[in-house]
Design an enzyme around this catalytic site. Structure first.
Site, PDB file in Angstrom:
ATOM      1  N   PRO A   2      -3.952  71.130  83.289  1.00 22.33           N
ATOM      2  CA  PRO A   2      -5.325  71.596  83.064  1.00 22.33           C
ATOM      3  C   PRO A   2      -6.131  71.557  84.370  1.00 22.33           C
ATOM      4  CG  PRO A   2      -4.691  69.921  81.458  1.00 22.33           C
ATOM      5  CD  PRO A   2      -3.618  69.948  82.494  1.00 22.33           C
ATOM      6  N   GLU A   3      -6.823  72.644  84.662  1.00 17.71           N
ATOM      7  CA  GLU A   3      -7.672  72.732  85.844  1.00 17.71           C
ATOM      8  C   GLU A   3      -9.120  72.840  85.370  1.00 17.71           C
ATOM      9  OE1 GLU A   3      -6.160  75.682  88.623  1.00 17.71           O
ATOM     10  OE2 GLU A   3      -4.153  75.477  87.804  1.00 17.71           O
ATOM     11  N   HIS A  82       2.953  63.266  69.629  1.00 12.37           N
ATOM     12  CA  HIS A  82       2.676  62.765  70.979  1.00 12.37           C
ATOM     13  C   HIS A  82       1.271  62.188  71.098  1.00 12.37           C
ATOM     14  CE1 HIS A  82       6.441  64.464  72.239  1.00 12.37           C
ATOM     15  NE2 HIS A  82       6.083  65.646  71.753  1.00 12.37           N
ATOM     16  N   ARG A 100       3.764  64.254  78.173  1.00  9.00           N
ATOM     17  CA  ARG A 100       4.368  63.753  79.412  1.00  9.00           C
ATOM     18  C   ARG A 100       3.703  62.494  79.961  1.00  9.00           C
ATOM     19  NH1 ARG A 100       6.096  68.380  83.379  1.00  9.00           N
ATOM     20  NH2 ARG A 100       7.037  66.536  84.316  1.00  9.00           N
TER      21      ARG A 100
END
Ligand code: ZN
Length: 264
Positions: A2-3, A82, A100
């Site tokens: 994500p930016e 997750h 992750r």
């Protein structure tokens, strides 16, 4: 990862869910990644802000919850396989989902970023008035690093990552490999405005959801800007400007997409 546009879209989605709410319970198994979260219990959310790729939740009594989404982090309204952190608020529940596990959460005294060095040395917000051309030009011209590396560095403009660096360089017609100090004033101006333009459009489209589908808005919807990428992830496909194949190279350790004909 994500930016700025994805984090800003997340911020806008969280604001109505969190503002004025109180944290009653925060549960997780990992106090190294999610630090001092017990301090947020009983605190009310007074503001939902953003700086670069960090979310900043202002909490009552001078505290702040800082969230970095890492590579694959995001908020969800339901538990997922997750889910790493579960937040119970006075009227709702919220879950931090992160396959992750590169995402991080810190609860700190407001503005005390000693544990978060990346946040304390961010450059200006590119969509704010703090982003000014004279300083941008000076920052570019004093470095021999390639433009791609300079954009990823967060110092010239906060929140630009791999996708939007590639897209901004394409719009400016500049090669990602060109050293900063070899850019003239008119080229630097093109890049300055391309950064603002690309990020502004991407925010308006809710960010980019790539084929791995890791980024979603809190309501589960994908972003819409991926349809408009000119070069990012398009190696071998025709350049939208000249029709030649988009190339890929590794610059500053990152996969970089560009048109060798249109970007010099
Ligand atoms: Zn081209």
């Amino acid at each position: 990862m994500p930016e700025l546009p994805e984090v800003e879209t997340t911020r806008r989605g969280l604001e109505p869910l969190l503002l004025g709410r109180r944290f009653l319970e925060i549960s997780h198994q990992d106090p190294r990644r999610y630090r001092h979260t017990e301090k947020a219990l009983g605190r009310e959310v007074e503001g939902v802000g953003r700086r670069g790729k960090f979310l900043l939740l202002g909490l009552s009594k001078g505290l702040e919850m800082v969230v970095h989404l890492g590579m694959t982090g995001g908020f969800r309204l339901q538990v997922t396989p997750h889910t790493r952190v579960a937040f119970r608020l006075d009227q709702s529940e919220l879950f931090f989902h992160d396959p992750r596990r590169f995402g991080r959460i810190w609860v700190v005294e407001r503005g005390d970023y000693r544990e978060i060095p990346l946040l304390s040395r961010l450059g200006p917000e590119p969509l704010s008035e703090a982003f000014r051309f004279p300083e941008f030009l000076e920052g570019l011209r004093k470095s021999a690093k390639p433009l791609k590396a300079l954009l990823l560095d967060q110092h010239l403009a906060a929140g630009v990552g791999n996708i939007y660096a590639d897209e901004a360089l394409f719009r400016a017609g500049l090669s990602p490999l060109r050293p900063g100090k070899k850019v003239n004033e008119e080229e630097a101006r093109r890049l300055f405005f391309a950064i603002r333009e690309v990020l502004g459009e991407a925010v308006a489209f809710g960010g980019s959801t790539l084929s791995d589908h890791t980024y979603q808005q809190p309501d589960g919807l994908p972003g819409g800007f991926q349809e408009r990428h000119a070069v990012y992830g398009r190696q071998g496909l025709p350049c939208p400007r000249c029709g030649e194949a988009v190339a890929r190279a590794v610059v500053a350790g990152r996969g970089t997409h560009f048109c060798p004909w249109c970007q010099t």
